[in-house]
Enzyme design. Structure first.
Site, PDB file in Angstrom:
ATOM      1  N   GLN A 204      31.808  33.991  39.529  1.00  0.00           N
ATOM      2  CA  GLN A 204      32.206  34.320  40.902  1.00  0.00           C
ATOM      3  C   GLN A 204      31.269  33.694  41.934  1.00  0.00           C
ATOM      4  O   GLN A 204      31.500  33.820  43.133  1.00  0.00           O
ATOM      5  CB  GLN A 204      32.218  35.844  41.117  1.00  0.00           C
ATOM      6  CG  GLN A 204      33.173  36.602  40.214  1.00  0.00           C
ATOM      7  CD  GLN A 204      34.641  36.393  40.586  1.00  0.00           C
ATOM      8  OE1 GLN A 204      34.963  35.898  41.675  1.00  0.00           O
ATOM      9  NE2 GLN A 204      35.541  36.769  39.691  1.00  0.00           N
ATOM     10  N   CYS A 367      37.879  44.518  34.477  1.00  0.00           N
ATOM     11  CA  CYS A 367      37.063  44.132  33.297  1.00  0.00           C
ATOM     12  C   CYS A 367      35.598  44.474  33.513  1.00  0.00           C
ATOM     13  O   CYS A 367      34.705  43.689  33.152  1.00  0.00           O
ATOM     14  CB  CYS A 367      37.214  42.660  32.952  1.00  0.00           C
ATOM     15  SG  CYS A 367      38.893  42.187  32.611  1.00  0.00           S
TER      16      CYS A 367
HETATM   17  N1  C6P Z   1      37.070  37.817  36.296  1.00  0.00           N
HETATM   18  C1  C6P Z   1      38.629  38.888  37.786  1.00  0.00           C
HETATM   19  O1  C6P Z   1      39.766  39.127  38.224  1.00  0.00           O
HETATM   20  P1  C6P Z   1      37.088  33.902  32.296  1.00  0.00           P
HETATM   21  O2  C6P Z   1      38.216  34.860  32.078  1.00  0.00           O
HETATM   22  O3  C6P Z   1      36.346  33.630  31.026  1.00  0.00           O
HETATM   23  O4  C6P Z   1      37.468  32.677  33.056  1.00  0.00           O
HETATM   24  O5  C6P Z   1      36.060  34.646  33.281  1.00  0.00           O
HETATM   25  C2  C6P Z   1      35.486  35.848  32.865  1.00  0.00           C
HETATM   26  C3  C6P Z   1      34.630  36.397  33.952  1.00  0.00           C
HETATM   27  C4  C6P Z   1      33.261  36.434  33.758  1.00  0.00           C
HETATM   28  N2  C6P Z   1      32.439  36.885  34.713  1.00  0.00           N
HETATM   29  C5  C6P Z   1      32.886  37.307  35.894  1.00  0.00           C
HETATM   30  C6  C6P Z   1      31.906  37.772  36.937  1.00  0.00           C
HETATM   31  C7  C6P Z   1      34.260  37.305  36.144  1.00  0.00           C
HETATM   32  O6  C6P Z   1      34.704  37.730  37.326  1.00  0.00           O
HETATM   33  C8  C6P Z   1      35.151  36.864  35.155  1.00  0.00           C
HETATM   34  C9  C6P Z   1      36.633  36.889  35.358  1.00  0.00           C
HETATM   35  C10 C6P Z   1      38.463  37.894  36.664  1.00  0.00           C
HETATM   36  O7  C6P Z   1      37.634  39.428  38.249  1.00  0.00           O
HETATM   37  C11 C6P Z   1      39.382  38.218  35.523  1.00  0.00           C
HETATM   38  S1  C6P Z   1      38.979  39.750  34.740  1.00  0.00           S
END
Ligand code: C6P
Length: 412
Positions: A204, A367
């Site tokens: 992020q 999550c």
């Molecule tokens: N957060 C959200 O809606 P991936 O899925 O591997 O590209 O990213 C995972 C991930 C890891 N760290 C942080 C801080 C994140 O925000 C995310 C993904 C999305 O907040 C999907 S749950």
């Protein structure tokens, strides 16, 4: 101050020019995934139209072209985050895989019984669950750094949790729930003094602000292409060369070997040691186009615009007395993510009602269940912004929130 015309920018994003429920789409879920400008879509198409071949394998021209696409992206990523060498840039599927690679390759081999792993309570599951697996297998201890009332990490808390027993610290640079920007540089400097290494989850952070891994002195930094205008299924792990060199491969098979006999294998050099199997070259083409696009606009410009946009939204939301806002109440240490609950309305209902106005926000635990438990709430609604959002969109978003309780037959 920022210097761009958001309406010009929006013309580059075809998906934004559509109606949802007969209303213009107002997409406020870029924290989940960002939209893609034409240039990214075109580069992916062009890759398959004229450059597609399995990279690193063929002696023929097309395979050489495909290899060039892949390796040029590695150099572009290196420059974008100011890593010292392309050996330090490993391509993965996403942030989740990058973090798993560290946990399973570094954690399972270098964390010992009794060691402490320190995590931030605001971490996403992908930066908690792999460490739980390491801690269980290696009989190490997990410790959490908790937050103050506005979702910040205090220096006292950091110093209480990170100690000479700490082997590894893993934290996000920006919370996907609270929007808090964490003091990763201070954490890295302190953890290094205590003899620990630091993993930064930049999922992020990197899409919204300039990141310099060399200046940060981060040991590992993970991010996903899809949150920074690139395609899904492509991620990056930056790691210091000396650490990556000591780590065994995560996945094994084709592409990552030097020599294979019936019994034994020697592994390829960095970064290939960590890239088993046929790689996502169209993803690399898309990420390269995304980075070029971001560079053209300028990361500082993007950060400045998003700061004004978020401040505008935050101030409007703070005026609504039946709204609870999580995270910092000012723009100090705050990025473009705002989580909130509406008194008397379930976050899922809030998101569904806003959808009727064309406004796309996320609701749920994001999550980050340990964080939600810490906050004492099961779910929140969340708006997350990118530089293609407008102040007018924020007005519609806030007006729609004001209509939620009427829809539900409670409140004004
Ligand atoms: N957060 C959200 O809606 P991936 O899925 O591997 O590209 O990213 C995972 C991930 C890891 N760290 C942080 C801080 C994140 O925000 C995310 C993904 C999305 O907040 C999907 S749950």
């Amino acid at each position: 101050m920022y210097n761009f015309d958001v309406n010009n920018i929006r013309r580059d994003f075809p998906i934004l020019n559509q109606k949802i429920n007969d209303q213009p789409l107002i997409y406020l879920d870029s924290g989940a995934t960002a939209h893609k400008p034409n240039i990214v879509l075109e580069e992916i198409k062009k890759y398959y139209e004229i450059k597609n071949a399995n990279p690193h394998r063929g002696a023929y021209q097309l395979s050489v072209l495909s290899t060039e696409v892949y390796e040029n992206t590695r150099e572009l990523v290196r420059g974008f985050i100011n890593a010292k060498s392309t050996k330090e840039i490993i391509f993965t599927k996403n942030t989740t895989e990058s973090l798993n690679l560290i946990a399973f390759s570094y954690g399972m081999n270098f964390i010992k019984e009794g060691d402490e792993i320190v995590l931030l309570i605001a971490n996403h599951h992908s930066n908690i669950v792999p460490w739980q697996q390491v801690a269980k297998t290696k009989r190490a201890h997990l410790k959490y750094m908790y937050l103050d009332d506005e979702g910040r990490l205090t220096e006292d808390e950091m110093k209480e949790k990170i100690s000479p027993k700490t082997k590894l610290v893993s934290l996000c640079d920006v919370s996907n729930v609270l929007g808090t920007v964490y003091p990763v540089k201070s954490v890295i400097d302190y953890a290094h003094k205590m003899g620990a290494i630091v993993v930064v989850d930049g999922a992020q952070g990197l899409p919204h602000r300039k990141v310099d891994v060399t200046e940060l002195d981060a040991d590992f930094y993970a991010f996903s292409a899809h949150k920074m205008l690139g395609p899904m299924g492509f991620g990056v792990l930056y790691g210091k060369e000396e650490l990556l060199n000591e780590m065994p491969p995560f996945l094994t098979g084709g592409n990552m070997i030097e020599y294979v006999s019936e019994e034994e294998t020697t592994f390829a050099e960095l970064p290939y040691k960590f890239e088993a199997g046929t790689q996502n070259v169209s993803g690399a083409a898309g990420l390269a186009a995304a980075i070029n696009y971001l560079n053209e606009i300028g990361m500082d410009n993007i950060t400045a615009y998003e700061k004004d946009l978020t401040a505008y939204a935050l101030n409007k939301l703070l005026e609504i007395d039946y709204l609870k806002i999580y995270g910092p109440k000012t723009m100090k240490d705050r990025g473009g993510v705002i989580s909130f609950t509406v008194e008397g309305a379930h976050p899922h209902d809030v998101a569904s009602i806003l959808d009727a106005y064309g406004v796309a926000i996320r609701s749920g635990h994001h999550c980050a269940r340990p964080l939600m438990n810490f906050l004492g709430v099961a779910a929140t609604s969340r708006a997350s912004f990118y530089f293609y959002n407008t102040f007018e969109e924020i007005d519609v978003f806030v007006d729609s929130i004001k209509k939620v309780r009427k829809w539900l037959g409670s409140g004004s």
